[in-house]
Scaffold this motif. Sequence first.
Motif, PDB file in Angstrom:
ATOM      1  N   HIS A 148      43.047   6.066 -35.546  1.00 54.77           N
ATOM      2  CA  HIS A 148      41.694   6.370 -36.027  1.00 54.77           C
ATOM      3  C   HIS A 148      40.800   6.971 -34.941  1.00 54.77           C
ATOM      4  O   HIS A 148      39.695   7.426 -35.246  1.00 54.77           O
ATOM      5  CB  HIS A 148      41.038   5.108 -36.593  1.00 54.77           C
ATOM      6  N   HIS A 149      41.228   6.907 -33.679  1.00 56.36           N
ATOM      7  CA  HIS A 149      40.565   7.574 -32.552  1.00 56.36           C
ATOM      8  C   HIS A 149      39.226   6.941 -32.154  1.00 56.36           C
ATOM      9  O   HIS A 149      38.513   7.499 -31.335  1.00 56.36           O
ATOM     10  CB  HIS A 149      40.360   9.065 -32.838  1.00 56.36           C
ATOM     11  N   TYR A 150      38.885   5.810 -32.716  1.00 53.86           N
ATOM     12  CA  TYR A 150      37.718   5.061 -32.267  1.00 53.86           C
ATOM     13  C   TYR A 150      38.022   3.586 -32.436  1.00 53.86           C
ATOM     14  O   TYR A 150      38.964   3.191 -33.132  1.00 53.86           O
ATOM     15  CB  TYR A 150      36.466   5.448 -33.057  1.00 53.86           C
ATOM     16  N   THR A 151      37.242   2.734 -31.800  1.00 50.62           N
ATOM     17  CA  THR A 151      37.444   1.300 -31.910  1.00 50.62           C
ATOM     18  C   THR A 151      36.109   0.604 -31.690  1.00 50.62           C
ATOM     19  O   THR A 151      35.057   1.245 -31.777  1.00 50.62           O
ATOM     20  CB  THR A 151      38.511   0.824 -30.899  1.00 50.62           C
ATOM     21  N   GLN A 152      36.136  -0.686 -31.413  1.00 48.50           N
ATOM     22  CA  GLN A 152      34.894  -1.430 -31.219  1.00 48.50           C
ATOM     23  C   GLN A 152      34.103  -0.871 -30.035  1.00 48.50           C
ATOM     24  O   GLN A 152      34.663  -0.368 -29.064  1.00 48.50           O
ATOM     25  CB  GLN A 152      35.191  -2.915 -30.997  1.00 48.50           C
ATOM     26  N   ASN A 153      32.780  -0.958 -30.160  1.00 46.99           N
ATOM     27  CA  ASN A 153      31.820  -0.487 -29.152  1.00 46.99           C
ATOM     28  C   ASN A 153      31.720   1.035 -29.083  1.00 46.99           C
ATOM     29  O   ASN A 153      31.116   1.563 -28.135  1.00 46.99           O
ATOM     30  CB  ASN A 153      32.159  -1.041 -27.754  1.00 46.99           C
ATOM     31  N   TYR A 154      32.298   1.726 -30.060  1.00 42.44           N
ATOM     32  CA  TYR A 154      32.150   3.187 -30.113  1.00 42.44           C
ATOM     33  C   TYR A 154      30.786   3.521 -30.729  1.00 42.44           C
ATOM     34  O   TYR A 154      30.344   2.890 -31.688  1.00 42.44           O
ATOM     35  CB  TYR A 154      33.271   3.819 -30.939  1.00 42.44           C
ATOM     36  N   ASN A 155      30.137   4.535 -30.200  1.00 45.89           N
ATOM     37  CA  ASN A 155      28.784   4.888 -30.617  1.00 45.89           C
ATOM     38  C   ASN A 155      28.788   6.085 -31.570  1.00 45.89           C
ATOM     39  O   ASN A 155      29.444   7.098 -31.304  1.00 45.89           O
ATOM     40  CB  ASN A 155      27.911   5.218 -29.403  1.00 45.89           C
ATOM     41  N   PHE A 156      28.048   5.965 -32.663  1.00 44.32           N
ATOM     42  CA  PHE A 156      27.856   7.029 -33.631  1.00 44.32           C
ATOM     43  C   PHE A 156      26.364   7.307 -33.770  1.00 44.32           C
ATOM     44  O   PHE A 156      25.522   6.481 -33.406  1.00 44.32           O
ATOM     45  CB  PHE A 156      28.411   6.640 -35.004  1.00 44.32           C
ATOM     46  N   VAL A 157      26.052   8.482 -34.335  1.00 49.32           N
ATOM     47  CA  VAL A 157      24.689   8.807 -34.739  1.00 49.32           C
ATOM     48  C   VAL A 157      24.730   9.187 -36.214  1.00 49.32           C
ATOM     49  O   VAL A 157      25.637   9.891 -36.668  1.00 49.32           O
ATOM     50  CB  VAL A 157      24.097   9.944 -33.877  1.00 49.32           C
ATOM     51  N   VAL A 158      23.769   8.700 -36.974  1.00 46.56           N
ATOM     52  CA  VAL A 158      23.754   8.918 -38.419  1.00 46.56           C
ATOM     53  C   VAL A 158      23.332  10.353 -38.709  1.00 46.56           C
ATOM     54  O   VAL A 158      22.310  10.829 -38.207  1.00 46.56           O
ATOM     55  CB  VAL A 158      22.797   7.926 -39.109  1.00 46.56           C
TER      56      VAL A 158
END
Length: 346
Positions: A64-74
Amino acid sequence: MRNERMTRKMMCRLLRKLTALSFIIYHLLFSVALTSCYRQPSPTPDGWVPTAEQVDSVSFYTTHHYTQNYNFVVTADSLPLIIQQPGEAIGGMLVDTIRVHRDERIVVADIATFASDTIDSVWVQVARDQLTMGWLHEGDLLAAVAPDNPVSRFIDFFSDSHLLIMLAVVVLCLALYVVRRLYRRQAPIVHLRDIPSAYPTLMCLLVAVAAVVYSTIQLADPESWRHYYYHPSLNPFALPVHLGVFLAIVWALVVVGAATLYDVLRLLSPGQALLYLLGLAAVCSVCYVVFSVSTLFYVGYPLLVAYVIFALHRYFRHSRPRYACGQCGLPLRSKGRCPRCGSMNV
């Protein structure tokens, strides 16, 4: 008089050599700066045995290329989050929701898998702050967010299909209009009445190659591009070979673009330079749209070969400078009056 002309000619040649040397030094310093920003990851300690939770996290990160503590912007107008546990929503119980809004930053707090969920088995808990957090399906999350870094936002912007279709139509119409006006005004234009410089032709070829390489990555290894989307880098030496080649072409476009601008301003008057740059931008835009779309249908490869042959033929046959002005050193395609200083070269 003859000695004075020879002195001026030698000074012009020396000035051109110094300019070329300065460009080479600038490129070397730029390359060193790019390679110096790469840092090797710290090795894992000897004897380290991962726990079951860490193994699951690594497995999820790989696919999935991301995991916990990964940052997103809405990026959507708003994103609803379920306050209760996902099991209550799956069981059909009433749940409360809160919303996060566009341009707000959220972080992945937890990830859970529910095999009983027939819609989407992966649930993600995200948090805006300590008081605003909740769960939602992974598909709903990824459709409404983007990685919180400028490179990913830039990729996300240019990956919009509606934007590409609109851009293709606008670019083709604008390019036809600009090329037609320039041709009627007998103005210089790349591939048709080009200036005595190799950089504009090289610029167009690099755009075409970059578009073909980008579409090839999308066809052959889309997962590597998806991983790059979540974890971008501007250092081509820190990436797999195919991504490194693409990024190196992008950096070459930046360098060749600066050299093209320098040559255009040096060889043309300000008015002609503006018209020429508009025509060059139109041709580069058409190259990007045509080759990026045609490569998806495997037509871009023979089309690229034909375009390279055409562009090089036009440059070496009609645009390559064979002479230099004896007064100011301006490159000339043929003998005659110099357009810059007005001296006659015979």
